[in-house]
Design a protein around this motif. Structure first.
Motif, PDB file in Angstrom:
ATOM      1  N   VAL A 118       0.803  -1.275   0.282  1.00 40.43           N
ATOM      2  CA  VAL A 118      -0.056   0.113   0.075  1.00 40.43           C
ATOM      3  C   VAL A 118       0.749   0.998  -0.036  1.00 40.43           C
ATOM      4  CG1 VAL A 118      -1.508   1.471   1.462  1.00 40.43           C
ATOM      5  CG2 VAL A 118      -1.991  -1.248   1.112  1.00 40.43           C
TER       6      VAL A 118
ATOM      7  N   LYS B  76       3.213   1.253  -3.177  1.00 39.61           N
ATOM      8  CA  LYS B  76       2.477   0.987  -4.155  1.00 39.61           C
ATOM      9  C   LYS B  76       3.081   0.082  -5.200  1.00 39.61           C
ATOM     10  CE  LYS B  76       0.444   5.803  -3.995  1.00 39.61           C
ATOM     11  NZ  LYS B  76       0.954   6.353  -2.797  1.00 39.61           N
ATOM     12  N   ASN B  77       3.547  -0.963  -4.609  1.00 32.40           N
ATOM     13  CA  ASN B  77       4.214  -1.834  -5.505  1.00 32.40           C
ATOM     14  C   ASN B  77       3.419  -3.086  -5.491  1.00 32.40           C
ATOM     15  OD1 ASN B  77       5.882  -3.533  -6.935  1.00 32.40           O
ATOM     16  ND2 ASN B  77       7.447  -3.479  -5.362  1.00 32.40           N
ATOM     17  N   TRP B  78       2.394  -3.293  -6.412  1.00 32.88           N
ATOM     18  CA  TRP B  78       1.249  -3.906  -6.573  1.00 32.88           C
ATOM     19  C   TRP B  78       1.800  -5.240  -7.500  1.00 32.88           C
ATOM     20  CZ3 TRP B  78      -1.509  -3.666  -3.091  1.00 32.88           C
ATOM     21  CH2 TRP B  78      -2.114  -2.436  -2.273  1.00 32.88           C
TER      22      TRP B  78
ATOM     23  N   TYR C 272      -6.444  -0.145  -6.002  1.00 32.72           N
ATOM     24  CA  TYR C 272      -5.387   0.520  -6.002  1.00 32.72           C
ATOM     25  C   TYR C 272      -4.746   0.765  -7.056  1.00 32.72           C
ATOM     26  CZ  TYR C 272      -5.484   0.738  -0.770  1.00 32.72           C
ATOM     27  OH  TYR C 272      -5.766   1.004   0.441  1.00 32.72           O
TER      28      TYR C 272
ATOM     29  N   ARG D 280      -3.240   1.855 -10.538  1.00 30.12           N
ATOM     30  CA  ARG D 280      -3.512   3.060 -11.638  1.00 30.12           C
ATOM     31  C   ARG D 280      -4.087   2.597 -12.508  1.00 30.12           C
ATOM     32  NH1 ARG D 280       1.777   4.168  -9.933  1.00 30.12           N
ATOM     33  NH2 ARG D 280       2.510   3.747 -12.200  1.00 30.12           N
TER      34      ARG D 280
END
Lengths: 675, 323
Positions: free
Chosen positions: A585, A588-590, A612, A614
């Protein structure tokens, strides 16, 4: 300017210079009668109070006397010994008596004020003088060339200065020399003046002006030059003051012809030998310079003749003049305005009366309308040349840097009468006053430093020289003030060096060591790093010490970059179940999540992506997940991959997936899908 | 350690008559002298030199005193004379000129003293006519005059301003508004009194009368401020006595005198050092002595300045007692 006025017809005598406050003694004059033709006599003492601006003079005491006087003088005898605190009043009476009074007793109001008296003389005692060197000696002169020298300590038996001068004449004036104590001069109305030497007990010289007939009314010795004296003439045909020098006694040295009618009295100022007062029948009181003959000042008087004039010994600017209209006036020769006096009187009156009619009718007084008069100028100009007593001869003043400025006026050897051009050097001296030599050296250094702006080196020298630690510190701080990058240097002085602290923190094994010591040490270290602005190290320390919260809070303060790094480190350190999710989270490393998540949790992964991701990476992520599911997952999961493909919008893959899943299904479904 | 007093410069002023005053300016670079020859001279005395910068003529009688104004107003010098005039001189473009002449006194003007620069450009003048005038520069070449008549009967000999101290300045911080100064000065006169004057509502009033002398007060000098609430005044007189007056309370009500010394001759002048710890006393026959207060409050003579010789004779105990 007129200071005071006394309404008395009297002989006057000022108190001696040593007497404070200043008194004026008056004794009823034997020669004059006042308007009442009174024959009573009194001795009165007035006080000169200059702080009181009114014209009245305070009468301290009155002694009713049985004698009237021809002469009154006040000597300082016994003042020093304390026996007679105010000296002795010596009076010459009309019957040949010389009376001694104690003025202190008169002032105190005692009944017994007469010290002694002696009826030695045959006629009225008109001349009296006190010797200024031996104050116990008084000379008196009367009729028939009688001169007696009285010793106040042994009043009963007076001496004579020598054989009586022939022809026998009245003695009108007598005066002791102002420079030599055993010389006495006596003068007769005819103008014959005899000079006596008391050691030899005989006259040494007789001075008389053979060319002129003068009626001698005054005799005075020069205050500074022993051989010079002045004689004043009362004769209207010769209204002059003659200046004689005994070394050349055949004719006067100088003649002052400033009066138009005979001179009645003279007085030579002891404070300034260039001031000689004279009053005459021309109703003028003049102050002249006997050395030059020039008139310096004319006192503004009314039209009365003054018969007696005296300088005040204690206050050299003050003089008193007794006039025939029954008044004694006190003047100051320093000029000034009489307006103030007049106004004061008006004020005094109006304050008593207020604005109301004093007779009680309750009406206010009409304003005072003075008639317009061509009043004489109310401003009295001062002496033409300043009297000696206001010419300051010496002075000193301080200046910056401990300098003292002094000046002196070397006394010139005056030989009056002989013109001398003396080249006097008038110097001003600038001195350096140093109460400590060291101080001088230091102030010089400081001055140099200030001028050359070599502040840094100056301070450095001070540091080297300083003995106390405190001093060292003070100078070190001052020095830094002048250097660049001052704040860093100040820190260093305080003991916080950035590099040192960093080293300390990064020391290998320090982390391990940290655990060995108490928390205090770490606190200290953290404090040091914070004080030097070294956030990174501080954060590191906190992390090492498991102070996660502190670390993160500090990291926030330390800037975004530091924060991200700290987050990384934090996540590296922490291993909890949901850490990975949190990490994802925050970072932001999905992709990471998608790639490495447990496929059983594919729903959660997809949800996360849906929430989350983009827009630009959404499709790819879903795709990725789908791929994984297909390739790694079991048959059940493979079918779920379709859902992912739907999300990704990847139709081909979806079709492929579905086909696989339905495996050999009718082309019917395929076509449905295609459409 | 006895102090060192060494002459570092001897200025030959070429005055043709007695010198009555010599004052250095604020920075100690220029020296102004005045004399009975009616002139005022200004010298540049930097680095031990003496260059005559100006020879000012304008007085018609002996000039008694000179006083330098604070440098923030430019190079300004005031002089007062027996001719009843006070002249203010100013240096403009390198030349000295008369910028103002005051002739409101009826007799010799004996003393001039500039007020602390915080009050503006104000000059106090004491005269033999007994009055004290206060000349204030209001701008544009204009001066306003306030006169205290009959300040001292038969003559005022000296005036000296109190240093500018805002009441309570050590404690309170003024918040940027103009501080409310209480202006005070001391004067000495021929009535043997030292008087302290205070300005109230634009009027000058006699605040205190200090009586201790038995003869003319020749000079008064108010000590420079060292930041403490005490005030100190030195006065010297024809009677040979020098008194040190101190007032401890800030309201200025109780002054107590301490006799510094009784000399055998008239004392003409007293002057404080910049740091107010040394008093120079000039008296009688060209005698200048320096006095300092010891820790126990007693004044002791620390030097007997022998001019011309530049030497120091530290006064011994015996000599001191003789005096």
């Amino acid at each position: 300017m007129k200071l005071k006025e006394i309404d008395r017809t009297a002989m006057q005598a000022w108190s001696p210079a040593q007497q404070h406050p200043i008194y004026l003694a008056t004794g009823t004059s034997a020669q004059q009668l006042d308007a009442t033709f009174s024959t009573s006599a009194s001795l009165e003492i007035f006080e000169l109070d200059l702080s009181d601006p009114s014209l009245d003079m305070k009468s301290c005491a009155t002694f009713s006397s049985s004698h009237r006087y021809h002469k009154l003088i006040w000597g300082p005898h016994s003042m020093n010994s304390g026996e007679r605190v105010s000296g002795v009043l010596i009076a010459g009476g009309e019957n040949g008596n010389v009376i001694l009074y104690d003025p202190a007793k008169v002032i105190a109001g005692d009944a017994e004020v007469v010290i002694a008296q002696k009826d030695k003389h045959t006629g009225p005692v008109r001349a009296l003088d006190v010797n200024m060197f031996q104050t116990n000696l008084v000379a008196s002169g009367a009729n028939e060339s009688e001169i007696y020298i009285w010793d106040l300590n042994n009043f009963a038996t007076p001496m004579t200065p020598g054989v009586k001068t022939q022809p026998l004449e009245d003695i009108s004036c007598i005066a002791w020399n102002r420079q030599v104590q055993h010389i006495l001069a006596s003068a007769s109305p005819s103008g014959r003046t005899t000079v006596w030497d008391l050691r030899k007990n005989e006259p040494i010289i007789k001075v008389s002006d053979h060319n002129n007939r003068m009626h001698c009314s005054g005799l005075a010795w020069h205050p500074d030059v022993a051989t010079q004296m002045v004689l004043a003439s009362e004769d209207d045909r010769l209204p002059v003051i003659q200046m004689w020098d005994l070394r050349f006694a055949s004719s006067p040295l100088r003649v002052l012809e400033n009066h138009t009618r005979g001179i009645l009295a003279i007085a030579w100022s002891m404070a300034d030998s260039e001031l000689l007062l004279s009053c005459g029948k021309d109703a003028k009181i003049l102050c002249s310079n006997p050395n030059t003959g020039e008139v310096l000042y004319e006192l503004p008087t009314n039209t009365q003749w003054c018969f007696d004039i005296q300088w005040c010994p204690r206050n050299p600017a003050v003089l008193s003049a007794a006039s025939f209209d029954g008044r004694i006036s006190i003047y100051s020769i320093m000029g000034g305005s009489t307006d103030g006096l007049r106004q004061k009187q008006v004020d005094q009156l109006s304050s008593s009366f207020g604005n109301l009619d004093p007779f009680g009718t309750g009406q206010s007084l009409p304003p005072l309308q003075l008639p317009q008069q061509t009043a004489p100028q109310s401003i009295v100009l001062p002496l033409k040349k300043p009297p000696k007593w206001i010419r300051r001869p010496v002075g000193a003043s301080f200046s910056f840097g401990g300098k003292l400025v002094t000046f002196e006026n070397a006394k010139s050897q005056q030989q009056p009468g002989i013109e001398q051009q003396q080249q006097q050097r008038h110097h001003v001296y600038v001195s350096q006053v140093v109460t400590e030599e060291e101080f001088l050296a230091r102030s010089n250094q400081l001055q140099e430093a200030v001028q050359s702006e070599g502040f840094v080196s100056y301070c450095q020298r001070k540091i080297d020289m300083a003995q106390a630690d405190f001093e060292k510190n003070v100078w070190a701080f001052l020095k830094v003030n002048f250097e660049e990058d001052s704040r860093v240097k100040y820190l260093e002085l305080l003991g916080y060096r950035k590099d040192d602290v960093r080293k300390k923190v990064n020391m290998p094994g320090s982390c391990a060591c940290v655990k060995c010591f108490t928390d205090g040490y770490v606190d200290g270290l953290i404090t040091q790093t914070l004080l030097t602005g070294n956030f990174e190290s501080a954060v590191d320390l906190c992390l090492h010490d498991n102070r996660m919260a502190d670390a993160i809070i500090l990291a926030i303060a330390g800037g975004q970059e530091l924060l991200s790094r700290t987050q990384e480190k934090y996540f590296a350190k922490m291993q909890s179940k949901i850490t990975r999710l949190i990490t994802a989270v925050v970072t932001k490393n999905w992709k990471e999540i998608v790639q490495s998540c447990d496929l059983q949790n594919w729903r959660e992964a997809l949800a996360a992506v849906l929430t989350y991701a983009r827009p630009d990476e959404f499709a790819a992520l879903c795709d990725l997940l789908g791929n994984r599911l297909e390739s790694e997952g079991d048959s059940l999961l493979q079918t779920q991959a379709c859902l992912c493909y739907i999300c990704a919008g990847n139709v081909e893959k979806l079709v492929a997936c579905w086909t696989k899943a339905r495996d050999g299904n009718s082309p019917f479904h395929r076509s449905c899908w295609l459409s | 350690l006895p102090p060192q007093v060494s002459v570092i410069n001897t200025v030959d002023t070429s005055h043709e008559d007695m010198i009555h005053d010599a004052q250095m300016d604020y920075y100690g670079t220029r020296l102004a002298t005045c004399s009975s020859d009616r002139s005022v001279k200004i010298f540049d005395v930097r680095n031990g030199g003496q260059i005559l910068i100006a020879d000012l003529r304008g007085h018609e009688g002996p000039v008694w005193q000179v006083a330098w104004a604070h440098p923030m107003y430019g190079n300004i010098l005031a002089s007062c004379s027996y001719d009843r005039k006070v002249i203010v001189w100013k240096e403009e473009n390198g030349t000295w000129e008369k910028t103002y002449e005051y002739t409101g006194h009826d007799s010799s003007v004996n003393s001039v003293c500039w007020a602390p620069h915080d009050y503006g450009l104000i000059l106090a003048c004491g005269s033999s006519d007994g009055a004290i005038s206060l000349l204030s520069y209001t701008g544009d070449g204009q001066w306003e005059v306030k006169k205290i008549s009959n300040a001292h009967t038969i003559g005022c000999n000296a005036v000296s301003w109190a240093p500018a101290v805002v009441p309570g300045s050590l404690i309170e911080q003024p918040s940027g508004q103009k501080p409310n100064y209480i202006k005070r000065f001391a004067s000495g006169g021929c009535d043997n009194l030292v008087k302290i004057w205070k300005e109230e509502d634009g009027q000058w009033k006699e605040e205190q009368k200090l009586e201790a002398h038995s003869d003319w007060v020749r000079d008064v000098a108010w000590a420079p401020s060292i930041g403490l609430p005490t005030s100190t005044i030195a006065s010297c007189s024809q009677d040979g006595r020098v008194f040190i007056w101190t007032c401890d309370d800030a309201s200025g009500n109780s002054w107590s005198p301490k006799l510094l010394h009784k000399f055998n001759d008239v004392v003409w002048h007293v002057s404080w050092s910049i740091t107010a710890n040394i008093l120079a006393v000039s008296g009688g026959d060209n005698k200048v002595t320096l006095w300092k207060e010891s820790v126990d409050g007693l004044w002791a003579c620390i030097s007997d300045v022998n001019k011309g010789q530049g030497g120091v004779s530290a006064i011994t105990e015996g000599q001191q007692n003789e005096q």
